[in-house]
Design a protein around this motif. Structure first.
Motif, short mmCIF file in Angstrom:
data_model
loop_
_atom_site.label_atom_id
_atom_site.label_comp_id
_atom_site.label_asym_id
_atom_site.label_seq_id
_atom_site.Cartn_x
_atom_site.Cartn_y
_atom_site.Cartn_z
N VAL A 5 0.85 -1.19 0.00
CA VAL A 5 0.00 0.00 0.00
C VAL A 5 0.89 1.24 0.00
N ALA A 6 0.97 1.92 -1.15
CA ALA A 6 1.71 3.18 -1.20
C ALA A 6 0.84 4.25 -0.54
N GLY A 7 1.39 4.90 0.49
CA GLY A 7 0.58 5.84 1.27
C GLY A 7 -0.21 5.14 2.37
N GLY A 8 0.35 4.04 2.86
CA GLY A 8 -0.36 3.22 3.86
C GLY A 8 -0.50 3.86 5.22
N THR A 9 0.14 5.03 5.42
CA THR A 9 -0.02 5.74 6.70
C THR A 9 -1.02 6.88 6.60
N GLY A 10 -1.60 7.09 5.41
CA GLY A 10 -2.47 8.24 5.20
C GLY A 10 -3.90 8.03 5.67
N ARG A 14 -4.39 4.05 5.94
CA ARG A 14 -4.43 3.32 7.22
C ARG A 14 -5.57 2.31 7.22
N HIS A 15 -6.70 2.72 6.65
CA HIS A 15 -7.85 1.79 6.58
C HIS A 15 -7.57 0.65 5.61
N VAL A 16 -6.92 0.97 4.48
CA VAL A 16 -6.61 -0.08 3.50
C VAL A 16 -5.73 -1.14 4.15
N VAL A 28 2.36 -4.64 3.15
CA VAL A 28 3.50 -3.76 3.43
C VAL A 28 3.04 -2.33 3.16
N SER A 29 3.31 -1.44 4.11
CA SER A 29 3.01 -0.03 3.91
C SER A 29 4.25 0.68 3.39
N LEU A 30 4.05 1.53 2.41
CA LEU A 30 5.17 2.20 1.76
C LEU A 30 4.93 3.71 1.81
N ARG A 162 -13.22 4.43 5.35
CA ARG A 162 -13.21 2.99 5.62
C ARG A 162 -13.91 2.21 4.49
N GLU A 163 -15.02 2.75 4.00
CA GLU A 163 -15.76 2.06 2.94
C GLU A 163 -14.98 2.10 1.61
#
Ligand SMILES: NC(=O)c1ccc[n+]([C@@H]2O[C@H](COP(=O)([O-])OP(=O)(O)OC[C@H]3O[C@@H](n4cnc5c(N)ncnc54)[C@H](OP(=O)(O)O)[C@@H]3O)[C@@H](O)[C@H]2O)c1
Length: 250
Positions: A5-10, A14-16, A28-30, A162-163
Motif C-alpha cells: 500500500v503506497a501511502g499506507g499511513t495516510g 491506514r484503513h486499507v 506492506v506499507s510504503l 473505511r468504505e
C-alpha cells in the motif's frame, strides 16, 4: 495475497492496511514514514519484491497543478517501473470522482496519474471516490485565518474512508478490472455545513464563512462537477454517523 500500500499511513491508507490485514493478506506499507519515498524511487524495486498487488493511495496536499502533476506523475512512473521489475500483477489507484471535468489544480495531477496507469502494461484498476468525511477537518484547518474559517462554496457527497478502503481491498481480491464504478457517500452536502458540524463537535471553534472562490477549479467544485453521476456505487455511512464515531477522527 501480498499487497503493498503506497501511502499506507495516510487517511485512507491506514484503513486499507487494516482491512487487508484483517482479511488475512500480507501487507506492506510504503511511505516516507516507513522509510521509502515514491518520488525519489530509491529502494522501491526491492520493496516491491514478492508483491502481487500495489494499491496506490499516496498523495500530497496542494492546489497547485504543477506540484500535483509532478508528484502524481513521478510517483506513478516510479511505482510502475519498480512494479514491472518486481513482477507486480495488478496496479491499483484511488482517484477522485469528476477528475476529468475539474482537470485543474490538484485534479490535473490525478488525471495525469490515471492516464499513466491506464496506458501501462501492468494490468490495472482505478477507483474514483468522492471526498472523504475527513475532508471537513482538512478544510477547517486549511481555511482558518485567525478566528475565521473561510470555506469555499462547494457541493460534495462525502464517503467514509473505511468504505473506500473496503472497496479497494475487494477490487484487489477480484483482480484487474480497469475503471470501476465510482463510489460516493449517501448524502449530498454543502462543504460549509460539514465544516461547521465538524468544528462544533471537535473544534477549533471558528466563525465559519462561505465564499465564492475564484478560478476554474473552484468553479468546478461549486458547479457539482465532483458529484457522482447516475450508476455510481453509494456508501452506507452518513457524515453525521461518521462524526458520532470518535474512532474515525484523524
Ligand atoms: N482525501 C480525499 O477526500 C480523497 C478522496 C478521493 C480520493 N483521494 C485520493 O486518495 C489518495 C490518498 O488521500 P489521503 O487523503 O488519504 O492522503 P493523505 O492522508 O494526505 O496521505 C498521503 C499518504 O501518502 C504518503 N506520501 C506522501 N508523499 C510520499 C512520498 N513522497 N513517498 C511515499 N509516500 C508518500 C504519506 O505518508 P508520508 O507523508 O509519511 O510519506 C501518506 O501515507 C490520494 O491519491 C487522493 O488523491 C482522496
Amino acid at each position: 495475497m501480498n499487497i503493498t500500500v503506497a501511502g499506507g499511513t495516510g487517511t485512507v491508507g491506514r484503513h486499507v492496511v487494516a482491512v487487508a490485514r484483517a482479511r488475512g493478506h500480507h501487507v506492506v506499507s510504503l511511505s516516507r514514514a516507513d522509510g521509502l519515498d515514491t518520488v525519489t524511487g530509491d529502494g522501491l524495486a526491492q520493496a516491491l519484491e514478492g508483491t502481487d498487488t500495489v494499491i496506490d493511495v499516496a498523495g500530497i496536499q496542494t492546489l497547485n497543478a504543477k506540484k500535483a502533476v509532478d508528484f502524481f506523475s513521478t510517483t506513478t512512473h516510479n511505482l510502475l517501473k519498480a512494479g514491472t521489475a518486481a513482477g507486480v500483477q495488478h496496479h491499483m489507484v484511488l482517484s477522485i470522482v469528476g477528475t476529468h471535468k475539474a482537470a485543474a489544480g490538484y485534479y490535473a495531477g490525478k488525471l495525469a496519474q490515471e492516464n499513466l496507469v491506464s496506458n501501462s502494461s501492468v494490468p490495472w484498476t482505478i477507483l474514483r471516490a468522492t471526498q472523504f468525511h475527513e475532508f471537513a477537518a482538512q478544510m477547517l484547518e486549511r481555511s482558518s485565518v485567525g478566528p475565521l474559517a473561510l470555506v469555499p462554496r462547494m457541493a460534495t457527497q462525502p464517503v467514509a474512508a473505511r468504505e473506500v478502503a473496503e472497496a479497494l481491498v475487494d477490487a484487489a481480491e477480484a483482480g484487474p478490472q480497469g475503471r470501476l464504478a465510482d463510489l460516493a457517500g449517501p448524502e449530498r452536502k454543502r462543504l460549509v455545513d460539514l465544516v461547521r458540524a465538524y468544528s462544533q463537535k471537535y473544534g477549533p471553534k471558528k466563525l465559519i464563512i462561505e465564499f465564492t472562490a475564484p478560478g476554474p477549479l473552484w468553479r468546478a467544485m461549486r458547479n457539482g462537477d465532483l458529484l457522482p453521476e447516475a450508476g455510481s456505487d453509494v456508501g452506507r455511512q452518513t457524515f453525521s454517523a461518521w462524526l458520532a464515531t470518535d474512532r474515525n477522527r484523524s
